[in-house]
Design a protein around this motif. Sequence first.
Motif, PDB file in Angstrom:
ATOM      1  N   GLY A   1     -22.975  79.250  12.727  1.00  0.00           N
ATOM      2  CA  GLY A   1     -23.802  79.084  11.455  1.00  0.00           C
ATOM      3  C   GLY A   1     -24.528  80.142  10.712  1.00  0.00           C
ATOM      4  O   GLY A   1     -24.054  80.647   9.806  1.00  0.00           O
ATOM      5  N   ASN A   2     -25.395  80.765  11.577  1.00  0.00           N
ATOM      6  CA  ASN A   2     -26.098  82.131  11.093  1.00  0.00           C
ATOM      7  C   ASN A   2     -25.160  83.242  11.320  1.00  0.00           C
ATOM      8  O   ASN A   2     -25.562  84.348  10.968  1.00  0.00           O
ATOM      9  CB  ASN A   2     -27.440  82.180  11.708  1.00  0.00           C
ATOM     10  CG  ASN A   2     -28.467  81.173  11.008  1.00  0.00           C
ATOM     11  OD1 ASN A   2     -27.971  80.416  10.100  1.00  0.00           O
ATOM     12  ND2 ASN A   2     -29.700  81.146  11.725  1.00  0.00           N
TER      13      ASN A   2
ATOM     14  N   ILE B   1     -20.773  89.128  13.076  1.00  0.00           N
ATOM     15  CA  ILE B   1     -21.165  89.276  11.723  1.00  0.00           C
ATOM     16  C   ILE B   1     -22.661  88.148  11.817  1.00  0.00           C
ATOM     17  O   ILE B   1     -22.660  87.078  12.043  1.00  0.00           O
ATOM     18  CB  ILE B   1     -20.449  88.663  10.403  1.00  0.00           C
ATOM     19  CG1 ILE B   1     -19.292  89.274  10.568  1.00  0.00           C
ATOM     20  CG2 ILE B   1     -21.241  88.622   9.334  1.00  0.00           C
ATOM     21  CD1 ILE B   1     -19.329  90.954  10.319  1.00  0.00           C
ATOM     22  N   ILE B   2     -23.729  88.998  11.459  1.00  0.00           N
ATOM     23  CA  ILE B   2     -24.895  88.218  11.155  1.00  0.00           C
ATOM     24  C   ILE B   2     -25.316  87.894   9.727  1.00  0.00           C
ATOM     25  O   ILE B   2     -25.238  88.759   9.027  1.00  0.00           O
ATOM     26  CB  ILE B   2     -26.353  88.948  12.023  1.00  0.00           C
ATOM     27  CG1 ILE B   2     -26.020  89.391  13.224  1.00  0.00           C
ATOM     28  CG2 ILE B   2     -27.622  88.298  11.515  1.00  0.00           C
ATOM     29  CD1 ILE B   2     -25.936  88.066  14.175  1.00  0.00           C
ATOM     30  N   ARG B   3     -24.997  86.727   9.144  1.00  0.00           N
ATOM     31  CA  ARG B   3     -25.233  86.503   7.969  1.00  0.00           C
ATOM     32  C   ARG B   3     -26.476  86.804   7.174  1.00  0.00           C
ATOM     33  O   ARG B   3     -27.696  86.637   8.099  1.00  0.00           O
ATOM     34  CB  ARG B   3     -25.018  84.979   7.532  1.00  0.00           C
ATOM     35  CG  ARG B   3     -23.460  84.757   8.109  1.00  0.00           C
ATOM     36  CD  ARG B   3     -22.981  83.281   7.597  1.00  0.00           C
ATOM     37  NE  ARG B   3     -21.634  83.123   7.977  1.00  0.00           N
ATOM     38  CZ  ARG B   3     -20.960  82.331   8.610  1.00  0.00           C
ATOM     39  NH1 ARG B   3     -21.822  81.606   9.775  1.00  0.00           N
ATOM     40  NH2 ARG B   3     -19.682  82.278   8.893  1.00  0.00           N
ATOM     41  N   ALA B   4     -26.423  87.396   6.052  1.00  0.00           N
ATOM     42  CA  ALA B   4     -27.576  87.946   5.119  1.00  0.00           C
ATOM     43  C   ALA B   4     -28.767  86.801   4.995  1.00  0.00           C
ATOM     44  O   ALA B   4     -28.297  85.565   4.943  1.00  0.00           O
ATOM     45  CB  ALA B   4     -27.245  88.603   3.948  1.00  0.00           C
ATOM     46  N   GLY B   5     -29.904  87.058   5.140  1.00  0.00           N
ATOM     47  CA  GLY B   5     -30.991  86.179   4.873  1.00  0.00           C
ATOM     48  C   GLY B   5     -31.177  84.948   5.746  1.00  0.00           C
ATOM     49  O   GLY B   5     -31.921  83.879   5.831  1.00  0.00           O
TER      50      GLY B   5
ATOM     51  N   VAL C   1     -22.193  78.869  23.001  1.00  0.00           N
ATOM     52  CA  VAL C   1     -22.943  78.785  21.959  1.00  0.00           C
ATOM     53  C   VAL C   1     -24.102  78.596  22.328  1.00  0.00           C
ATOM     54  O   VAL C   1     -24.695  78.207  23.639  1.00  0.00           O
ATOM     55  CB  VAL C   1     -22.645  77.646  20.873  1.00  0.00           C
ATOM     56  CG1 VAL C   1     -21.542  77.887  20.325  1.00  0.00           C
ATOM     57  CG2 VAL C   1     -22.490  76.432  21.727  1.00  0.00           C
ATOM     58  N   HIS C   2     -25.361  79.171  21.443  1.00  0.00           N
ATOM     59  CA  HIS C   2     -26.680  79.166  21.886  1.00  0.00           C
ATOM     60  C   HIS C   2     -26.958  77.699  22.181  1.00  0.00           C
ATOM     61  O   HIS C   2     -27.132  76.718  21.457  1.00  0.00           O
ATOM     62  CB  HIS C   2     -27.537  79.796  21.001  1.00  0.00           C
ATOM     63  CG  HIS C   2     -27.386  81.335  20.834  1.00  0.00           C
ATOM     64  ND1 HIS C   2     -26.526  81.680  19.552  1.00  0.00           N
ATOM     65  CD2 HIS C   2     -27.506  82.010  21.501  1.00  0.00           C
ATOM     66  CE1 HIS C   2     -26.468  82.916  19.635  1.00  0.00           C
ATOM     67  NE2 HIS C   2     -26.969  83.367  20.750  1.00  0.00           N
ATOM     68  N   ASP C   3     -27.837  77.186  23.199  1.00  0.00           N
ATOM     69  CA  ASP C   3     -28.453  75.989  23.343  1.00  0.00           C
ATOM     70  C   ASP C   3     -29.670  75.963  22.572  1.00  0.00           C
ATOM     71  O   ASP C   3     -29.976  76.889  21.881  1.00  0.00           O
ATOM     72  CB  ASP C   3     -28.650  75.605  24.838  1.00  0.00           C
ATOM     73  CG  ASP C   3     -29.608  76.377  25.438  1.00  0.00           C
ATOM     74  OD1 ASP C   3     -30.696  77.085  25.007  1.00  0.00           O
ATOM     75  OD2 ASP C   3     -29.800  76.306  26.750  1.00  0.00           O
ATOM     76  N   GLU C   4     -30.543  74.778  22.718  1.00  0.00           N
ATOM     77  CA  GLU C   4     -31.558  74.536  21.829  1.00  0.00           C
ATOM     78  C   GLU C   4     -32.856  75.509  22.041  1.00  0.00           C
ATOM     79  O   GLU C   4     -33.672  75.619  21.432  1.00  0.00           O
ATOM     80  CB  GLU C   4     -32.353  73.104  22.214  1.00  0.00           C
ATOM     81  CG  GLU C   4     -32.542  72.869  23.481  1.00  0.00           C
ATOM     82  CD  GLU C   4     -31.665  72.460  24.657  1.00  0.00           C
ATOM     83  OE1 GLU C   4     -31.839  72.300  25.814  1.00  0.00           O
ATOM     84  OE2 GLU C   4     -30.407  72.586  23.968  1.00  0.00           O
ATOM     85  N   ASN C   5     -32.744  76.349  23.375  1.00  0.00           N
ATOM     86  CA  ASN C   5     -33.646  77.175  23.787  1.00  0.00           C
ATOM     87  C   ASN C   5     -33.184  78.758  23.391  1.00  0.00           C
ATOM     88  O   ASN C   5     -33.680  79.826  23.748  1.00  0.00           O
ATOM     89  CB  ASN C   5     -33.840  77.221  25.170  1.00  0.00           C
ATOM     90  CG  ASN C   5     -34.615  75.815  25.494  1.00  0.00           C
ATOM     91  OD1 ASN C   5     -35.672  75.406  24.984  1.00  0.00           O
ATOM     92  ND2 ASN C   5     -34.098  75.105  26.530  1.00  0.00           N
ATOM     93  N   GLY C   6     -31.973  78.817  22.451  1.00  0.00           N
ATOM     94  CA  GLY C   6     -31.494  80.129  22.303  1.00  0.00           C
ATOM     95  C   GLY C   6     -30.595  80.728  23.239  1.00  0.00           C
ATOM     96  O   GLY C   6     -30.325  81.926  23.359  1.00  0.00           O
ATOM     97  N   VAL C   7     -30.284  80.008  24.485  1.00  0.00           N
ATOM     98  CA  VAL C   7     -29.844  80.619  25.619  1.00  0.00           C
ATOM     99  C   VAL C   7     -28.144  80.348  25.596  1.00  0.00           C
ATOM    100  O   VAL C   7     -27.615  79.220  25.259  1.00  0.00           O
ATOM    101  CB  VAL C   7     -30.540  79.897  26.924  1.00  0.00           C
ATOM    102  CG1 VAL C   7     -29.783  80.493  28.009  1.00  0.00           C
ATOM    103  CG2 VAL C   7     -31.916  80.360  26.789  1.00  0.00           C
TER     104      VAL C   7
END
Length: 130
Positions: A19-20, A41-45, A117-123
Motif C-alpha cells: 500500500g504505502n 519504494i516508499i510512496r511519496a506522502g 507483511v506488517h501486522d496490525e502492530n507494524g511487526v
Amino acid sequence: MIVKKLSDLTGTDAAVDGGNWVSRRFLLRKDGMGFSMHDTIIRAGTETYIHYANHLEAVYCVEGDGEIEDLETGIVHPISDGTLYALNGHERHKLRGGSRDMRMVCVFTPPLTGREVHDENGVYPVLTED
C-alpha cells in the motif's frame, strides 16, 4: 552464485505491495545468505508505523526524500539519497515518504521468506518455512 535483475522480480510474488510501499525482494531466507535484501519504494506522502520486534534492519536510501521518527525518543531524522539508518534496537518508528518516492535498499536479519507483511502492530512475523 546468485544473479538477479530488478526486472526479474517485477510482476512476481517477489514484488510485495504493502500500500504505502512496494518491496522487491532480491534475496530471501531460501537463498541461504543469512540475511535478506530488498529494493523498496516508499510512496511519496505516506506514513507507515513499523515495529520490527523480530528483525534487525539496515536501510540505505538511494533516491527520493522523507523522514523517520523514532517513537521511543521523538527524534525525527530526515532521509534523502545517501542516508543510511539501522534499526539495531527494534525501535518503533514512523516512516514518512516526502515529496518524492524514496527508493531504499533494505537488509533484514533474520532473513525474510518473502511472504511477510506488517501486522496490525507494524511487526513482521518470524516465518521459518519458505
